[in-house]
Design a protein around this motif. Structure first.
Motif: not given
Ligand code: MG
Ligand code: NAD
Length: 383
Positions: A122, A147-149, A213-214, A217
């Motif tokens: 990311k 990235d899963s989201e 991290n968020k 993201e």
């Molecule tokens: Mg993630």
């Protein structure tokens, strides 16, 4: 058969990618692998996958691998060699799974070579989002989030963005969701790396614990889906079953759900637009704990607030917070600063750096370098 060049093969995403490849030897071939220093693990991977190329970024590790290797794999060294293997005419897909800003150049190179980029790194978009997205368009590359989201949002947006009102990234809240802030200064690196739901590398684990991290993201989503900051929302969801959601003007909300295992997002990036077996167990909703959702606590997780501010500020602010975060996390992992030092270092670096707009990759790289120096200076004063 698709040839995969896997960057960051010895890491958490790298290993999960190889597990998916193992399930589909008829569809995927490992063309090239890269790692930083772990030549022993790379030797095992070369024996198993017999890639055409193995890159060790660290030169001494490359030499050791070269001396030990018995397969026909060609061993290359240095960061420059990463660009060579991603742009190689026989590379079809590039898994960009190097950690940190060190992964930017090779990911960008994959974009310029018009490859399918399966993007786990990311930080590439946080540093050079505009340049990166422009290269993807100009060179007809395919950018699929890992990235899963973002994979969840990408999957939910398959029917288009018409009538989209906002997206919502879910955050687990990390291991300290319910820890009082007055306990934060006692948090150790091992506690910060013990994530309740996901098994990940140490840097991203600390980022999850601070919720930076968020924040990264949110910036990643801004570039990937070209959305204004006010269209990107964060909700805390400790069970990590709902991976993210998109909201439409007609009242519909689409979410992607699954067990928290990166192989789902990785396999989707590899098989898109089809779906293949990832090895992840099917979700059993009747046996899932109650799903909870909360507003994020910006007062406790100031890194998330700083990332939103940097995105709204634009220019070099995002590069600065990323650089300061990498330096602060490294010092935290080495027991040089405490957990609360991480947001403090980022905040102080951001307020000391001159705010500018950046127009070239050279300026991005230079800003990253200067911000790292400034973060180190700040740590000296802090410590
Ligand atoms: Mg993630
Ligand atoms: P990791 O620490 O487990 O692995 C990192 C990999 O990068 C290793 O193979 C290492 O050899 C390589 N590497 C480290 N420094 C390097 C350098 N200077 N030059 C070249 N290679 C270098 O990290 P990870 O958890 O697999 O995360 C990788 C990336 O994926 C990160 O950007 C992270 O944010 C992202 N990501 C990870 C997860 C996860 O579940 N692990 C989930 C979403 C996104």
């Amino acid at each position: 058969m698709k040839n995969i060049t896997l960057l960051g093969a010895t890491g958490s995403i790298g290993k999960s990618t190889l597990l998916v490849v193992d399930l589909h030897p008829d569809r995927f071939n490992i063309f090239a692998l890269s790692a930083n220093t772990n030549w022993q693990q790379m030797l095992e991977l070369c024996n198993k996958y017999q890639p055409n190329y193995a890159v060790m970024v660290d030169e001494q590790s490359a030499e050791k691998l070269s001396n030990a290797i018995i397969t026909d794999t060609q061993v290359l060294s240095g960061a420059q060699a990463l660009d060579e293997i991603v742009a190689h005419q026989n590379t079809d897909f590039v898994m960009a799974a190097i950690v940190g800003a060190a992964g930017m150049s090779s990911a960008l190179c994959a974009a310029k070579a018009g490859k399918r980029i399966m993007l786990a790194n990311k930080e590439s978009l946080v540093l050079a989002g505009d340049i990166f997205m422009k290269a993807v368009g100009t060179f007809n590359a395919e950018l699929i989030p890992v990235d899963s989201e973002h994979s969840a949002i990408f999957q939910c947006l398959q029917s288009g963005k018409s009538g989209l009102s906002k997206i919502q990234l879910t955050a687990s809240g990390g291991p300290f969701l319910h820890t009082p802030i007055n306990q934060f200064k006692f948090i150790t690196p091992d506690q910060a790396c013990a994530h309740p739901n996901w098994s990940m590398g140490r840097k991203i684990s600390v980022d999850s614990a601070t919720m930076m991290n968020k924040g990264l993201e949110v910036i990643e989503a801004h570039y990937l889906f070209s959305l204004a900051p006010k269209q990107i929302d964060v909700v805390v969801h400790p069970q990590s079953i709902v991976h993210s959601s998109v909201y439409y003007e007609d009242g519909s909300t689409l979410s992607q759900l699954g067990n928290p295992d990166m192989r789902t997002a990785i396999s989707y990036a590899m098989s898109y637009p089809q779906r293949i077996n990832s090895g992840v167990a099917t979700l059993d909703l009747s046996n899932t704990p109650a799903l909870e959702f909360y507003q994020p606590d910006f007062g406790k997780f100031t890194c998330l607030k700083l990332a939103f501010e940097a995105l709204k500020k634009g220019g070099n602010a995002m590069i600065t917070i990323n650089a300061a975060n990498e330096i602060a996390v490294e010092h935290f992992l080495n027991h040089k600063i405490d957990f609360l030092g991480i947001p403090k270092i980022i905040d102080q670096t951001l307020s000391t750096m001159k705010h500018t707009t950046l127009n070239s990759l050279e300026e991005v790289i230079n800003n990253d370098f200067v911000a790292r120096e400034m973060a180190r200076e700040t740590i000296k004063r802090y410590g």
